[in-house]
Scaffold this active site. Structure first.
Site, PDB file in Angstrom:
ATOM      1  N   SER A  63       1.076  -1.633   0.043  1.00 32.91           N
ATOM      2  CA  SER A  63       0.206   0.265   0.127  1.00 32.91           C
ATOM      3  C   SER A  63       0.811   1.274   0.105  1.00 32.91           C
ATOM      4  O   SER A  63       1.503   1.550  -0.840  1.00 32.91           O
ATOM      5  CB  SER A  63      -0.831  -0.320   1.142  1.00 32.91           C
ATOM      6  N   ASP A  81      -9.370  -6.279  -3.087  1.00 29.77           N
ATOM      7  CA  ASP A  81      -8.598  -4.939  -2.341  1.00 29.77           C
ATOM      8  C   ASP A  81     -10.141  -3.798  -2.323  1.00 29.77           C
ATOM      9  O   ASP A  81     -10.175  -4.180  -3.572  1.00 29.77           O
ATOM     10  CB  ASP A  81      -7.640  -4.774  -3.409  1.00 29.77           C
ATOM     11  N   HIS A 132      -6.807  -6.364   0.652  1.00 26.43           N
ATOM     12  CA  HIS A 132      -6.168  -4.914   0.724  1.00 26.43           C
ATOM     13  C   HIS A 132      -5.266  -5.244   1.985  1.00 26.43           C
ATOM     14  O   HIS A 132      -3.584  -5.490   1.878  1.00 26.43           O
ATOM     15  CB  HIS A 132      -6.685  -4.254   1.427  1.00 26.43           C
TER      16      HIS A 132
END
Length: 341
Positions: A195, A272, A302
């Site tokens: 991320s 995600d 995610h």
């Protein structure tokens, strides 16, 4: 009708901004009242718009970075690798601007440690590196590697306040620290970022002075840029008109990934719900490396793609496939060398 619906959709975002930044807006409101009382409405309105724009720019760090997962756990509490029976060094170093940064160095026992790959672990936005220890333990045991976990400024026990340029400096300082370790295999330094950490890893790998030290990069569920994420998360038509300069933190990975020449593995969870998987596909397409691979996990979310079957095996296969490749400078550095010759 459409205008009314758009206004109603915008209310949740406005509420978040007001809750986080109520002091700034209270100051703007006070200034507006004073100017309105002295000079009248038009000037007060103009000054208020300028003031609100300035406040929004200043507070973007608070809106973007989330060192606290929830209010029940203080930011300074960081679980140690010892809780998972991992051998580690608890390290504090100074970043490039002298900000104190906290690291965990989880190292294999000798004679494996000095020959094994070392993964520099850049975690995601919310929480601290202690919340990623189970993933780190999986990498440690499955890949037989060392792991340097990096805590960004303003997170965990690191000092300072988070910002885009700040976390970039922290990443550079972490790699500088590894370069000074004689007990580390300098030819097998691996960057890992999930991320937000993926954007940090891409920035570091795109810098000519650091690219030559990096063996490969692993990025997982990361985004193309903050403006793209803003549009994807909120889907308000009015946000399309915000100019790029209005974003204090941009993390323009889609503009940097083209200069990366190191081998790179893109790991994308297809369920995600935060970062659209299409962003990972776009980064893969734009990447300048001739050794790149996109691996998708249909049930990967995610934050939990690392729990999917075959996750560690895919990384192991990728690392095995590039064993004969040595760290190389990026394209722009190679061009400058060629021109000199």
């Amino acid at each position: 009708m459409n205008i009314k619906l758009e206004s109603l959709k915008f209310l949740p975002l406005l509420a978040i901004v007001l809750i986080k930044c109520w002091k700034h807006f209270f100051i703007c409101l006070t200034i507006f009242c004073v100017i309105y009382w002295i000079f009248g409405g038009l000037l007060a309105l103009a000054v208020s718009f300028i003031g609100l724009g300035f406040c929004f720019y200043v507070i973007q760090d608070r809106l973007l970075f989330h060192p606290d997962v929830n209010n029940s756990q203080p930011r300074m509490f960081v679980q140690t690798p010892a809780s998972l029976s991992l051998p580690f060094e608890n390290i504090f170093i100074k970043s490039l601007d002298k900000t104190l940064i906290h690291l965990y160095f989880i190292r294999q026992k000798e004679p494996v440690g000095s020959k094994a790959p070392t993964i520099v672990f850049f975690h995601g936005n919310a929480g601290n590196m202690g919340h990623r220890l189970q993933n780190a333990a999986g990498l440690y045991s499955s890949l037989h590697c060392n792991i340097l976990m990096v805590e960004y400024r303003g997170y965990g026990q690191s000092g300072g306040y988070p910002s885009e340029q700040g976390v970039y400096m922290d990443a550079q300082a972490a790699l500088d620290f590894l370069s000074g370790r004689p007990d580390v295999n300098q030819s097998q330094i691996v960057l890992f970022g999930r991320s937000l950490g993926g954007a940090v890893a891409i920035d570091l790998a795109a810098r000519p002075e650091y690219a030559c030290r990096i063996w490969c990069i692993l990025v997982e569920n990361t985004f193309t840029s903050i403006p793209d994420m803003t549009a994807a998360l909120f889907n308000y038509n009015c946000l399309r008109f915000i100019p790029l300069f209005a974003y204090k933190n941009k993390f323009m990975s889609k503009e940097k990934v083209g200069s990366i020449t190191s081998p790179i593995l893109f790991i994308s969870g297809q369920t995600d719900c935060l970062v659209p998987p299409r962003m990972m596909a776009e980064l893969y397409r734009l990447c300048g490396s001739t050794t790149k691979l996109l691996v998708t996990f249909p049930l990967g979310g995610h934050n939990d793609t690392w729990t999917c079957p075959e996750y560690y095996h895919c990384i192991e296969l990728f690392l095995d496939s590039i064993k004969g490749i040595q760290p190389q400078p990026p394209v722009n550095q190679l061009k400058s060398v060629t021109s000199i010759v």
